[in-house]
Write an enzyme that holds these catalytic residues in place. Structure first.
Site, mmCIF file in Angstrom:
data_model
loop_
_atom_site.group_PDB
_atom_site.id
_atom_site.type_symbol
_atom_site.label_atom_id
_atom_site.label_comp_id
_atom_site.label_asym_id
_atom_site.label_seq_id
_atom_site.Cartn_x
_atom_site.Cartn_y
_atom_site.Cartn_z
ATOM 1 N N HIS A 1 1.387 -1.763 7.747
ATOM 2 C CA HIS A 1 0.643 -3.017 7.845
ATOM 3 C C HIS A 1 0.207 -3.528 6.468
ATOM 4 C CE1 HIS A 1 -3.210 -0.909 7.164
ATOM 5 N NE2 HIS A 1 -2.704 0.039 7.926
ATOM 6 N N ASP A 2 0.278 -4.834 6.304
ATOM 7 C CA ASP A 2 -0.231 -5.547 5.130
ATOM 8 C C ASP A 2 0.534 -5.226 3.845
ATOM 9 O OD1 ASP A 2 -2.581 -6.763 6.561
ATOM 10 O OD2 ASP A 2 -3.104 -4.644 6.770
ATOM 11 N N GLY B 1 -0.157 1.496 4.263
ATOM 12 C CA GLY B 1 -0.754 0.171 4.355
ATOM 13 C C GLY B 1 -1.180 -0.406 3.018
#
Length: 261
Positions: free
Chosen positions: A124-125, A142
């Site tokens: 994520h991200d 992440g």
């Protein structure tokens, strides 16, 4: 869904997904709502693409890729975060790309012309630039940032919030727990600097003068034994005549995680 898209009869495409001209979807692939796929993109069999996800033009996505799944973050509460993938990427089998999280800005971003081999995980991200190569089983935690033309060897692992600078090279099986400066090779189980990516720079058209300036900057930061503040001063002086050294200096000065040195 565009009538000109070539969809295998066993594929399951949500009516709210949007597929542009020339998209092909292989057997047993599932595409959920709020997914947009650009013209000319090819999707293999048994893939899962969930939304919100935006995929650009002329990508090649091989079998069993899982794109746009829920971020593996216990703080995520189902918010409609995104995965955005650019154009002309090649994404091989069993790769996993997660959507972003609210705390991380909401978007996982992949640029253009990247080569992503089997079993790579993009958490994520994460933000990935252009023309990067990720060998088999490379793993990005992440909030990792990977700048243009970086290469990650097989089984490389990048700790959350780390940055990999442009044209850097991370060796096979290396664990990275701090920022890797542009142009630098890091290797070993716990990655340490091992020189500059001279061969890669030559292949990308860097001439001898540019490479020599980068080598001098590398020696100042990683070999001289000088305190980082003193090394940065040397880079600042060299940066007046070298955009590449200026780029390295700007990266070092903006490092929040700390420089792998």
């Amino acid at each position: 869904m565009n009538a000109n898209a070539a969809i295998h009869p066993t594929a399951i495409i949500d009516p709210k997904a949007r597929l542009d001209d020339g998209v092909s979807v292989g057997p047993f692939t599932v595409i959920g709502p709020d997914v947009e796929i650009g013209a000319g993109t090819s999707i293999g069999s048994h893939c899962s693409i969930l939304g919100p996800t935006r995929i650009g033009r002329d990508n090649v996505i091989h079998a069993h890729a899982s794109l746009g799944g829920q971020p593996q973050d216990k703080k995520h509460k189902g918010e409609p975060t995104q995965l955005v993938i650019g154009d002309r990427n090649t994404i091989f089998e069993f790769t996993t790309f997660s959507r972003g999280t609210v705390d991380g800005g909401g978007v996982t971003t992949v640029g253009n012309d990247n080569w992503v081999m089997a079993y790579v995980h993009v958490a994520h991200d994460v933000v990935i630039g252009n023309h990067c190569i990720f060998a088999n089983n490379a793993t990005l935690a992440g909030h990792v940032v990977v700048e243009d033309w970086a290469i990650l060897g097989g089984f490389a692992g990048i700790h959350q919030f780390c940055r990999i600078g442009a044209h850097a090279f991370v060796g096979m099986g290396s664990l990275v727990n701090a920022d890797v400066a542009p142009f630098v090779i890091v290797a070993d189980k716990y990655a340490v600097p091992r020189g500059i990516n001279a061969e890669g720079l030559k292949r990308r058209g860097f001439d001898a003068e540019r490479i020599a300036a980068i080598k001098r900057a590398y020696r100042a930061v990683f070999m001289s034994g000088a305190p980082l503040a003193e090394a940065k001063q040397q880079l600042a002086e060299a940066a007046t005549s070298s955009e590449d050294v200026a780029r390295m200096l700007a990266f070092i000065e903006s490092s929040e995680r700390g420089l792998l040195r």
